[in-house]
Each structure stands twice: as structure tokens, then as C-alpha cells.
Design a protein around this motif. Structure first.
Motif, short mmCIF file in Angstrom:
data_model
loop_
_atom_site.label_atom_id
_atom_site.label_comp_id
_atom_site.label_asym_id
_atom_site.label_seq_id
_atom_site.Cartn_x
_atom_site.Cartn_y
_atom_site.Cartn_z
N ILE A 68 59.59 -40.21 45.17
CA ILE A 68 58.45 -41.05 45.48
C ILE A 68 58.02 -41.78 44.21
CG2 ILE A 68 56.09 -41.17 46.35
CD1 ILE A 68 58.00 -40.28 48.48
N HIS A 69 57.85 -43.09 44.34
CA HIS A 69 57.33 -43.92 43.24
C HIS A 69 55.91 -44.31 43.57
CE1 HIS A 69 56.76 -46.92 40.22
NE2 HIS A 69 56.88 -47.95 41.04
N TRP A 70 55.04 -44.20 42.58
CA TRP A 70 53.63 -44.52 42.74
C TRP A 70 53.40 -45.86 42.07
CZ3 TRP A 70 52.34 -40.60 45.81
CH2 TRP A 70 53.13 -39.44 45.71
N GLN A 71 53.32 -46.91 42.89
CA GLN A 71 53.32 -48.27 42.34
C GLN A 71 51.90 -48.65 41.93
OE1 GLN A 71 56.33 -50.62 43.61
NE2 GLN A 71 55.39 -52.59 43.28
N ALA A 72 51.54 -48.23 40.73
CA ALA A 72 50.23 -48.55 40.19
C ALA A 72 50.39 -49.58 39.10
CB ALA A 72 49.56 -47.29 39.65
N SER A 73 49.29 -50.19 38.69
CA SER A 73 49.39 -51.40 37.88
C SER A 73 49.52 -51.14 36.38
CB SER A 73 48.17 -52.29 38.13
OG SER A 73 47.00 -51.70 37.60
N GLU A 103 66.58 -68.52 44.03
CA GLU A 103 65.58 -68.02 44.98
C GLU A 103 64.43 -67.38 44.21
OE1 GLU A 103 66.58 -64.48 47.42
OE2 GLU A 103 68.48 -64.48 46.35
N ASN A 104 63.34 -67.17 44.90
CA ASN A 104 62.17 -66.54 44.31
C ASN A 104 62.44 -65.03 44.18
OD1 ASN A 104 59.09 -67.41 43.88
ND2 ASN A 104 59.13 -65.32 44.66
N HIS A 105 62.59 -64.54 42.94
CA HIS A 105 62.90 -63.13 42.72
C HIS A 105 61.64 -62.35 42.35
CE1 HIS A 105 67.30 -63.34 42.85
NE2 HIS A 105 67.21 -64.49 42.19
N PRO A 106 61.28 -61.30 43.10
CA PRO A 106 60.13 -60.47 42.73
C PRO A 106 60.53 -59.42 41.68
CG PRO A 106 61.03 -59.72 44.82
CD PRO A 106 61.86 -60.91 44.40
N ILE A 107 60.14 -59.65 40.45
CA ILE A 107 60.52 -58.75 39.35
C ILE A 107 59.39 -57.78 39.08
CG2 ILE A 107 61.25 -58.61 36.95
CD1 ILE A 107 63.30 -59.91 38.82
N HIS A 108 59.72 -56.48 39.08
CA HIS A 108 58.74 -55.42 38.92
C HIS A 108 59.06 -54.59 37.68
CE1 HIS A 108 56.04 -52.13 39.71
NE2 HIS A 108 56.99 -51.28 39.99
N LEU A 109 58.02 -54.33 36.87
CA LEU A 109 58.16 -53.51 35.67
C LEU A 109 57.42 -52.20 35.88
CD1 LEU A 109 58.95 -53.02 32.70
CD2 LEU A 109 56.86 -54.28 32.04
N HIS A 110 58.11 -51.09 35.70
CA HIS A 110 57.49 -49.78 35.81
C HIS A 110 56.74 -49.45 34.52
CE1 HIS A 110 59.86 -47.93 39.36
NE2 HIS A 110 60.12 -49.24 39.34
N GLY A 111 55.65 -48.70 34.68
CA GLY A 111 54.95 -48.16 33.52
C GLY A 111 54.01 -49.08 32.80
N HIS A 112 54.04 -50.35 33.08
CA HIS A 112 53.19 -51.33 32.41
C HIS A 112 52.81 -52.43 33.39
CE1 HIS A 112 55.55 -49.52 29.15
NE2 HIS A 112 54.56 -49.82 28.34
#
Length: 584
Positions: free
Chosen positions: A86-91, A485-494
Motif C-alpha cells: 500500500i502506498h500512501w499518496q501524501a504531498s 502526450e500529457n504525462h502525469p509524473i509523480h515524485l514519492h517522498g517530496h
């Protein structure tokens, strides 16, 4: 598993759980405790019944609620035949933990042992095993969500994570009369784990979702779904807070409500200046809070979710999911006013919303930069040398589809990279991810689009290393190797400040940056055929995943890793791994 083995697992897991609670209760004023059973259930949608993976037999999954600075403890027990995390997608890097040595308590910032991506920060929780996640949502409030981070299980394993302000802290906008959480999703009739395996084996593109869903319901536009409709009741002249979450895995989504306007007040758990619009677009993994005022005539109004597909020659689900907004006093069977969604490729509608996002309060954007990165993102067509080309070479021009950052296609390991880093184990990853692509050319318009011109990506499990406190700027450049295309890039931890974006190739001489009030996000849609610039401070020690939040692109390799070295104090140091960390 047999009933006796399940019973033994539950007893053992409960004992370990209580021991952890006895430890953390001494250092946490408020602890929110949850138990997640990863289990299958039978669900009927679109005329077909199938088994899906869920948490506690709920689809969508249960909500986690807390207040700012609370500790959240979730005991996850895997009762399915699949691996799970489980990943907790917090900001932001929210986590702090208390470790006790004898009678002395040392409060340390927790890095990423509980972050969740499989084979990155932990080995998966195998069938019949359990793992307890515990973390503190420090200095953080807003709408987030949790989801599975193994294979494509998050198509059904997801739910909201709502962090409220402290009791004495008001919202920076009109207090809503009530709030509703709306989860946007995608639904497949096929087993998603087997589907991912088939796509990888074939080398071709994935099939589109069989339906979009709003809070798990597809709505009447789909076959056998006239009663599978989410409905939200509101009181005239009242203002509501809608917590929007895009839990879809391969599709960006427009959202609108017939005859009503939406005022954006928060994105990715950070307040924004109010921005009013008729529709919004959320990329996978993104959350958005909007205010809705019931200022129309009493009646029923359609809520709609539809596709934003910026790539060319890609098959996707065209049918929108709909739900109902019903005013109190409206007849239950009255005809709903239809909602009008933008065209599926309306880039202007997307840009309009992005242009309106500004941080509400004063920001601290790094002015001086220690590390400049230029990262190209795109789809590759690799040569296929299979002896079974009909089954294995189903990509364009009889090749195999891949994805990359700086033309490096990420190879998922079969060990926990964070453990390998912590234990100084060699041979599992390298530290040579390039700070810029090897070749420079017209990335958007002149990219090689034929195998003969070399669209082959290099493979590797590569990372980059940063000193604690490094101020980092990244330019993400969209490429047209196959299609932009529009790529949704996500960074973990920051989280990061989005200081600029534009169309075409990034040009340092003409690019304009907003250093006064840029939005503070954890996921950015890099514009189709364009670029985006972000800045952040690497102040969370550990190893963090950077990836495209389209699951198919992550499967194909559009990922890399950042290592943030320890700082000088214990509060800037990666702590020891938890005792119950799963083994591979």
C-alpha cells in the motif's frame, strides 16, 4: 489458505500489532488505528460477475481519516494469492517515528520504509503475511488517497485518506455545509494482474478500460448499469466541499457537473488561491478540493467523468461515467440536466485549469539551485528479436513498446532497493542515471520515429544521489519518439513547486518561471508536446521513486529513483528498518 492458517495469521498479526502500539503510544498524542484485510470479493458490473481484490471487502476501499499531526497505524493482512503493498499518496515527507532504546526516546524523521512501492522501499506482502504501516501526517492536511502499489491492483484497491485541520484551525475559505468524497476510477472485466502480464508478453498496447466509474459505479451510459449510479443529495443555497480523487490507472479525466461551477481551493493537499471553472481535469494520482454551491433550481443534475486523451492513435474508453446530483425536494425519477464534458483532446481546457493554480500563502521556492536535471520522458519502440513475433512483437512496426526517462527504461528489481541501499548490498542497482539525455535534438518534432533511426531504450535499475538539503530543479521534456502526450509524473517522498511549463522544446532563454506563488504539488501533468519545470529541496533521507502515474508507462519503464543521503543529525538520518518489514 486454510481456515486454521488464516486464524493463526490473524492471531500473530494482532500480537505484533499490539506490541507496536504499546511502543508508539508513548510518543504520539493521537493515533488512528486501522486494519486492512487484502481479500477478494465477487462483484457484478456490466452484466458480468468477477472476483476483484479489495480492502475489507469494500469497493472503493475504506476511508482513513485523521487530523493534522496525528499518527496513522494500518495493519495490512494479505489474504489473497497475490503480492500486495500500500502506498500512501501524501504531498510531503510526512513521516516521523519514535524509537526507544531502553528508557530513552529518540524522535526521528521516518523516511520511506512505509512508502509502499513494491521492490523499491519494501518487498511485497506475500500471501498469508502481514505488515504494519505507521506514520505521522506532520504539518499536513487535506485530501490524499491510498492505493495498492503492486502490478495493476490499484484498479480496485484504493480509497481516500482525509486529513482535517486541527480543531482550532479554520479552513481558509467559507466553511462548507457538508462534504463529499468522489473517487474517479477505471474498471476492467478481465483480471488486471493477468492483463498486465499479457500486455508485457505481447509487446503491444493495453486494452482500454471497460468502464469509467464514479465511487465505484459506472452509471447508466453502460450496459446493465441503469441502477449502478452514485447519487449525491444537496440542500439548496448551501455550499459543499467536494474532495475529488483520480484513482484511475491509465487515463486522465475531465470532471464536471451540469449547470454548476466549481471553485478549486486545494490540489494535492495544498491550499490554492480560489479559482472558479466549469470543469476540471485530474491526472491519475491527483487530488483536488472544490467548492460547489447549490444555486440552481431544485432538480436533478448530471455529474460526469470523461477521458482526456492527448496521445495519437491510442485506443481508449469513449463512454463517460455519470452520477446524479439531486437537490433536496427534487423528484427521485425526474430527468437529470445533462453535463457537458470537453472534447477528449481539449488541451486548452487542461491548460486553463493549470494556469489558474496558484499557492494560497507565501512560498519558499529555492532561488539558488544545487542540481540541474533535464529529463526527457516518452514512449519507445524496441526491436523485437522473438522467434514468436505474432505473439511477442505486437507493438508498432512489429516492435515492442517500452517507456523511458532520458532514454533509460527502468527494470524493476526483485529485491527491496531501499534495503539494498541501507545494507550496502552491491549488484542490485547503479548510481549512474544521467542528469540529461545522451543526445540532444528536436525532442517534440524531430524525434526519431522509426526503428531504423534508433528508438531503442537502454535498460537499467539506475538511481541518482543527492546530498541532504540539496536544492533541485528538474525540467521534464515531453518527446515525440512515438507520440507526445500529457504525462502525469509523480515524485514519492517530496512535493515540488511547479515553477513553469509550456509547449514545444524547453528554451532557457524564453522560458518564464513563477517564483512568487507557484502551486505545490506531488504530481504534475507534463503538457502534451511540451515541458514542465519543478523545484524542491531534497530533505527526506532515503530512496524515492519518480515515475509516470500511468500504470502502463510505469510497467514499460518510465521511472527512476532518487537517493537522498543522510544529513548531520538524527532527525536527518534514515532510521533502522521496521522489525516486520516483509521479505522477498
Amino acid at each position: 489458505m486454510t481456515s486454521s492458517s488464516v486464524s493463526s495469521l490473524l492471531r500473530l498479526s494482532f500480537c505484533l500489532f499490539i506490541l507496536q502500539l504499546m511502543n508508539i503510544s508513548r510518543c504520539s498524542a493521537a493515533t488512528r488505528i486501522y486494519q486492512f484485510k487484502v481479500q477478494t470479493m465477487r462483484l457484478t458490473r456490466l452484466c458480468q460477475t468477477k472476483e476483484i481484490v479489495t480492502i475489507n471487502g469494500k469497493f472503493p476501499g475504506p476511508a482513513i481519516t485523521a487530523k493534522e499531526d496525528d499518527r496513522i497505524v494500518v495493519n495490512v493482512i494479505n489474504m489473497t494469492p497475490y503480492n500486495a503493498t500500500i502506498h500512501w499518496q501524501a504531498s510531503i515527507h510526512v513521516n516521523k517515528i519514535c524509537f526507544y532504546y531502553g528508557r530513552h526516546g529518540i524522535k526521528q524523521k521516518l523516511s520511506c520504509w512505509y512508502d509502499g512501492p513494491s521492490y523499491i522501499t519494501q518487498c511485497p506482502i506475500q500471501s498469508g503475511q502481514s505488515f504494519t504501516y505507521n506514520f505521522t501526517v506532520a504539518r499536513q492536511k487535506g485530501t490524499f488517497f491510498w492505493h495498492a502499489h503492486f502490478s495493476w491492483l490499484r484498479s480496485t484497491v484504493y480509497g481516500p485518506l482525509i486529513v482535517y485541520p486541527k480543531a482550532s484551525v479554520p479552513y481558509p475559505f467559507q466553511k462548507p455545509f457538508k462534504e463529499h468524497t468522489i473517487l474517479l476510477g477505471e474498471y476492467w472485466l478481465k483480471d488486471v494482474v493477468e492483463l498486465e502480464k499479457h500486455v508485457l508478453e505481447s509487446g503491444g498496447p493495453p486494452p482500454p478500460a471497460d468502464a469509467f466509474t464514479i465511487n465505484g459505479q459506472p452509471g447508466p451510459n453502460y450496459i446493465c448499469s441503469s441502477k449502478d449510479v452514485y447519487e449525491m443529495e444537496i440542500v439548496p443555497r448551501k455550499t459543499y466541499l467536494l474532495r475529488l480523487i483520480n484513482a484511475g490507472i491509465n487515463m486522465e479525466s475531465f470532471f464536471t457537473i451540469a449547470n454548476h461551477r466549481l471553485t478549486i481551493v486545494e490540489v494535492d493537499g495544498e491550499y490554492t488561491k480560489p479559482f472558479t471553472t466549469e470543469r476540471v481535469m485530474l491526472v491519475p494520482g491527483q487530488t483536488m478540493n472544490v467548492l460547489l454551491t447549490a444555486d440552481q433550481a431544485t432538480g436533478r443534475y448530471s455529474i460526469a467523468m470523461g477521458p482526456y486523451e492527448s496521445a495519437k492513435n491510442v485506443k481508449f474508453q469513449h463512454t463517460s461515467a455519470t452520477a446524479n446530483l439531486r437537490y433536496f425536494g427534487a423528484l427521485p425519477n425526474s430527468v437529470a440536466s445533462p453535463a457537458k464534458l470537453p472534447l477528449f483532446n481539449d488541451n486548452i481546457a487542461v491548460k486553463t485549469v493549470m494556469d489558474g493554480l496558484r499557492s494560497l500563502n507565501a512560498v519558499d521556492v529555492p532561488i539558488d539551485v544545487d542540481a540541474h536535471l533535464f529529463i526527457t520522458i516518452g514512449i519507445n519502440v524496441n526491436k523485437c528479436n522473438s522467434e514468436n513475433p505474432n505473439n511477442k512483437c505486437q507493438g508498432p512496426r512489429k516492435g515492442r513498446l517500452a517507456a523511458s526517462m532520458n532514454n533509460i527504461s527502468f527494470v524493476e528489481p526483485k529485491v527491496s532497493i531501499l534495503e539494498a541501499y541501507y545494507k550496502k548490498l552491491e549488484g542490485y542497482f547503479t548510481l549512474d542515471f544521467p542528469t540529461a539525455p545522451e543526445k540532444s535534438y528536436d525532442f517534440v518534432n524531430g524525434a526519431p520515429n522509426d526503428i531504423g533511426n534508433d528508438t531503442q531504450a537502454a535498460n537499467g535499475t539506475r538511481a541518482m544521489v543527492f546530498e541532504y538539503g540539496s536544492r533541485i530543479q528538474i525540467i521534464f521534456q515531453n518527446t515525440g519518439t512515438l507520440t507526445t502526450e500529457n504525462h502525469p509524473i509523480h515524485l514519492h517522498g517530496h512535493s515540488f513547486y511547479v515553477i513553469g511549463y509550456g509547449t514545444g522544446n524547453y528554451d532557457q532563454q524564453t522560458a518564464r518561471f513563477n517564483l512568487e506563488d507557484p502551486p505545490y504539488l506531488n504530481t504534475i501533468g507534463v503538457p502534451v508536446g511540451g515541458w514542465a519545470a519543478i523545484r524542491f529541496v531534497a530533505d527526506n533521507p532515503g530512496l524515492w521513486l519518480l515515475h509516470c502515474h500511468f500504470d502502463i508507462h510505469q510497467t514499460w519503464g518510465m521511472s527512476t529513483m532518487f537517493i537522498v543521503k543522510n544529513g548531520k543529525t538524527v532527525l536527518e538520518t534514515l532510521p533502522h528498518p521496521p522489525a516486520d518489514l516483509p521479505k522477498c
